[in-house]
Design an enzyme around this catalytic site. Sequence first.
Site, PDB file in Angstrom:
ATOM      1  CE1 TYR A  93      -3.000  -2.904  -0.528  1.00  0.00           C
ATOM      2  CE2 TYR A  93      -3.815  -2.398   2.013  1.00  0.00           C
ATOM      3  CZ  TYR A  93      -3.791  -3.332   1.211  1.00  0.00           C
ATOM      4  OH  TYR A  93      -5.367  -3.826   1.360  1.00  0.00           O
ATOM      5  CE  LYS A 135       0.955 -16.757  -2.696  1.00  0.00           C
ATOM      6  NZ  LYS A 135       0.221 -18.214  -2.594  1.00  0.00           N
ATOM      7  CG  ASP A 149      -2.507 -19.828  -0.694  1.00  0.00           C
ATOM      8  OD1 ASP A 149      -1.448 -19.940   0.295  1.00  0.00           O
ATOM      9  OD2 ASP A 149      -1.966 -20.635  -2.045  1.00  0.00           O
ATOM     10  CG  ASP A 173      -7.356  -4.416   4.076  1.00  0.00           C
ATOM     11  OD1 ASP A 173      -8.005  -4.971   4.877  1.00  0.00           O
ATOM     12  OD2 ASP A 173      -7.060  -3.974   2.741  1.00  0.00           O
ATOM     13  CG  ASP A 175     -12.999  -6.856   6.118  1.00  0.00           C
ATOM     14  OD1 ASP A 175     -12.319  -6.651   7.689  1.00  0.00           O
ATOM     15  OD2 ASP A 175     -12.627  -6.156   5.616  1.00  0.00           O
TER      16      ASP A 175
END
Length: 365
Positions: free
Chosen positions: A143, A194, A226, A250, A254
């Site tokens: 980001y 990852k 994942d 992020d 959620d």
Amino acid sequence: MTKNYSMLILPGDGIGPEVMDEVKRVIEWLGENRGLNFDISEDHVGGKAYDVYGKPLSDEALAKAKEVDAVMFGAVGGPKWAGVDYDKRPEAGLLTLRKELNLFANLRPAMCFEPLVDASSLKPELVSGLDIMILRELTGGVYFGEPRGIEDLSNGQRRGVNTQVYETYEIHRIAHVAFDLAAKRNGLVTSVEKSNVMESGLLWREEVEIIAKDYPDIKLEHMLADNCGMQLVRTPKQFDVIVTDNLFGDMLSDVAAMLTGSLGMLPSASLGEVGKGALYEPVHGSAPDIAGQGKANPIATILSFAMALRYSYDCADEAKLIEDAVNDVLADDVRTADIHQDGKMLVSTTEMGDHILNALTKLNS
Ligand code: NAD
């Protein structure tokens, strides 16, 4: 001698002031019943600050935020400020606070209150007793990485670029927070990246392992992002503390949030270096659709305040007392509209506050 705890309250927009009013009542209760005294300052933030000061965070409020032990933040934004210049939009007030206080560690607990087990989209046995912490790195990664942007190519195509970048110190400091949290919880850290396809992920894994050596009593596991998404909905109770980067955090926070039911129940904390900045806020936004109607659930903000008691004020007993009071109120079938089900008692924001204060008094006697 009684200690005074300093706090800046920024209620913000929409339902922010309504839910923060209930936190103020809890603070008052703690003063009267537990001898905790707070030095409270209050200011505007977001759209309200734009209306009053012409910008979403005044210099005075920012200076105060840097000075106090903790900031309690409500929510910002709403349709009224949709046309405001980008750098003065309400959300810029929050982003400025995160940046200026260097709040690199975002703590998002996913805790399932037993009376709300049915509100989860997962089977009750998967979420009953769930208590995990997602720790998201908040100031680095893709980001913020450079280069970034959209460029026109000579062949008529366009190219969008963002850069995932982490340096050793950023990984070390968030890893320390993860291990310290796990030491106070169930002693397990799951580091998520990852590393199979990203060099930054490989670096993340290697550097977390270096910090793990300082914490021989904490178990460290690694998991690919994942797989972590899948495991969170398959067997979420296998986790204790999940530590991950800004982007994966992020998304995974959620996912974890939804294991527990409503947005109106979810607290969060954003922390900087120890003693140098802390901000506590509900995960939800300003909910303009229900603002001013007494429908907002104040529990997320009250639980955020409980996190402040635990992480900024070293008052873990009072934090637990508040969490227990919330649980008792829910067990008594008291519900705001967002968590209401047939046969339960529907209450307003203030009435929910009344019930929580009564439960606190009962637990404290
Ligand atoms: P939102 O979280 O404000 O609302 C989403 C839905 O959840 C709405 O239907 C709302 O009524 C409901 N809801 C949220 N909190 C609730 C509560 N405590 N009790 C009962 N119901 C609740 O998200 P949104 O609608 O996407 O955004 C509204 C505004 O909030 C926008 O301006 C957005 O930019 C802003 N926002 C601010 C923050 C923040 O201040 N940290 C976070 C997210 C969104």
